[in-house]
Design a protein around this motif. Sequence first.
Motif, PDB file in Angstrom:
ATOM      1  N   GLY A  39       0.815  -1.212   0.000  1.00  0.00           N
ATOM      2  CA  GLY A  39       0.000   0.000   0.000  1.00  0.00           C
ATOM      3  C   GLY A  39       0.845   1.257   0.000  1.00  0.00           C
ATOM      4  O   GLY A  39       0.541   2.230  -0.705  1.00  0.00           O
ATOM      5  N   VAL A  40       1.914   1.246   0.772  1.00  0.00           N
ATOM      6  CA  VAL A  40       2.838   2.389   0.784  1.00  0.00           C
ATOM      7  C   VAL A  40       3.480   2.552  -0.591  1.00  0.00           C
ATOM      8  O   VAL A  40       3.542   3.661  -1.134  1.00  0.00           O
ATOM      9  CB  VAL A  40       3.913   2.209   1.882  1.00  0.00           C
ATOM     10  CG1 VAL A  40       5.006   3.256   1.744  1.00  0.00           C
ATOM     11  CG2 VAL A  40       3.281   2.280   3.256  1.00  0.00           C
ATOM     12  N   ALA A  41       3.942   1.456  -1.167  1.00  0.00           N
ATOM     13  CA  ALA A  41       4.571   1.524  -2.491  1.00  0.00           C
ATOM     14  C   ALA A  41       3.586   2.007  -3.546  1.00  0.00           C
ATOM     15  O   ALA A  41       3.932   2.826  -4.412  1.00  0.00           O
ATOM     16  CB  ALA A  41       5.125   0.153  -2.883  1.00  0.00           C
ATOM     17  N   LEU A  42       2.347   1.537  -3.460  1.00  0.00           N
ATOM     18  CA  LEU A  42       1.334   1.951  -4.424  1.00  0.00           C
ATOM     19  C   LEU A  42       1.047   3.446  -4.310  1.00  0.00           C
ATOM     20  O   LEU A  42       0.949   4.144  -5.325  1.00  0.00           O
ATOM     21  CB  LEU A  42       0.058   1.141  -4.209  1.00  0.00           C
ATOM     22  CG  LEU A  42      -1.087   1.382  -5.173  1.00  0.00           C
ATOM     23  CD1 LEU A  42      -0.670   1.027  -6.588  1.00  0.00           C
ATOM     24  CD2 LEU A  42      -2.297   0.573  -4.764  1.00  0.00           C
ATOM     25  N   VAL A  45       4.037   5.335  -5.840  1.00  0.00           N
ATOM     26  CA  VAL A  45       4.064   5.252  -7.305  1.00  0.00           C
ATOM     27  C   VAL A  45       2.989   6.153  -7.907  1.00  0.00           C
ATOM     28  O   VAL A  45       3.240   6.884  -8.873  1.00  0.00           O
ATOM     29  CB  VAL A  45       3.885   3.783  -7.760  1.00  0.00           C
ATOM     30  CG1 VAL A  45       3.568   3.699  -9.242  1.00  0.00           C
ATOM     31  CG2 VAL A  45       5.129   2.989  -7.443  1.00  0.00           C
ATOM     32  N   LEU A  46       1.789   6.107  -7.339  1.00  0.00           N
ATOM     33  CA  LEU A  46       0.714   6.955  -7.853  1.00  0.00           C
ATOM     34  C   LEU A  46       0.998   8.438  -7.611  1.00  0.00           C
ATOM     35  O   LEU A  46       0.637   9.276  -8.432  1.00  0.00           O
ATOM     36  CB  LEU A  46      -0.619   6.552  -7.234  1.00  0.00           C
ATOM     37  CG  LEU A  46      -1.185   5.218  -7.711  1.00  0.00           C
ATOM     38  CD1 LEU A  46      -2.453   4.876  -6.962  1.00  0.00           C
ATOM     39  CD2 LEU A  46      -1.419   5.226  -9.210  1.00  0.00           C
ATOM     40  N   ALA A  47       1.629   8.761  -6.488  1.00  0.00           N
ATOM     41  CA  ALA A  47       1.984  10.155  -6.228  1.00  0.00           C
ATOM     42  C   ALA A  47       2.946  10.675  -7.285  1.00  0.00           C
ATOM     43  O   ALA A  47       2.817  11.814  -7.758  1.00  0.00           O
ATOM     44  CB  ALA A  47       2.610  10.288  -4.844  1.00  0.00           C
ATOM     45  N   GLN A  48       3.885   9.841  -7.680  1.00  0.00           N
ATOM     46  CA  GLN A  48       4.854  10.244  -8.710  1.00  0.00           C
ATOM     47  C   GLN A  48       4.186  10.311 -10.080  1.00  0.00           C
ATOM     48  O   GLN A  48       4.410  11.258 -10.839  1.00  0.00           O
ATOM     49  CB  GLN A  48       6.027   9.254  -8.737  1.00  0.00           C
ATOM     50  CG  GLN A  48       7.123   9.648  -9.666  1.00  0.00           C
ATOM     51  CD  GLN A  48       7.865  10.878  -9.190  1.00  0.00           C
ATOM     52  OE1 GLN A  48       7.916  11.186  -8.019  1.00  0.00           O
ATOM     53  NE2 GLN A  48       8.420  11.624 -10.138  1.00  0.00           N
ATOM     54  N   ALA A  49       3.348   9.322 -10.395  1.00  0.00           N
ATOM     55  CA  ALA A  49       2.743   9.269 -11.721  1.00  0.00           C
ATOM     56  C   ALA A  49       1.706  10.370 -11.922  1.00  0.00           C
ATOM     57  O   ALA A  49       1.614  10.944 -13.010  1.00  0.00           O
ATOM     58  CB  ALA A  49       2.090   7.905 -11.940  1.00  0.00           C
ATOM     59  N   LEU A  50       0.931  10.666 -10.874  1.00  0.00           N
ATOM     60  CA  LEU A  50      -0.142  11.647 -11.009  1.00  0.00           C
ATOM     61  C   LEU A  50       0.261  13.037 -10.547  1.00  0.00           C
ATOM     62  O   LEU A  50      -0.510  13.988 -10.714  1.00  0.00           O
ATOM     63  CB  LEU A  50      -1.368  11.183 -10.217  1.00  0.00           C
ATOM     64  CG  LEU A  50      -1.943   9.820 -10.617  1.00  0.00           C
ATOM     65  CD1 LEU A  50      -3.065   9.431  -9.690  1.00  0.00           C
ATOM     66  CD2 LEU A  50      -2.403   9.853 -12.072  1.00  0.00           C
TER      67      LEU A  50
END
Length: 92
Positions: A39-42, A45-50
């Motif tokens: 969950g932390v990794a997800l 990753v989403l913070a960087q992508a979005l």
Amino acid sequence: MIALAVALLLTMVLGLWRVIKGPALLDRLLSVQLFGTTGVALCLVLAQALGMSALRDVALVLAVLAAAAPAALVQRLKQQQIVQPPSSEDNR
């Protein structure tokens, strides 16, 4: 980046299957830890992508909760062992 997020979601689904099927309590405990780290990794990753910096804060809170959840589960299991008397099979 989105493909990585999908792969992490797939990992969480496999962990959910392990929580439901077991077979042992240790498997379930490890799956709870898997949910926390994935969950932390997800979130990261989403913070960087979005480009959403708020997801980094969510990841930080989730990391703290993910560290506390298995510890709380172990404490509860210890309490249950103290309350329940050992069965006759344990004495063999």
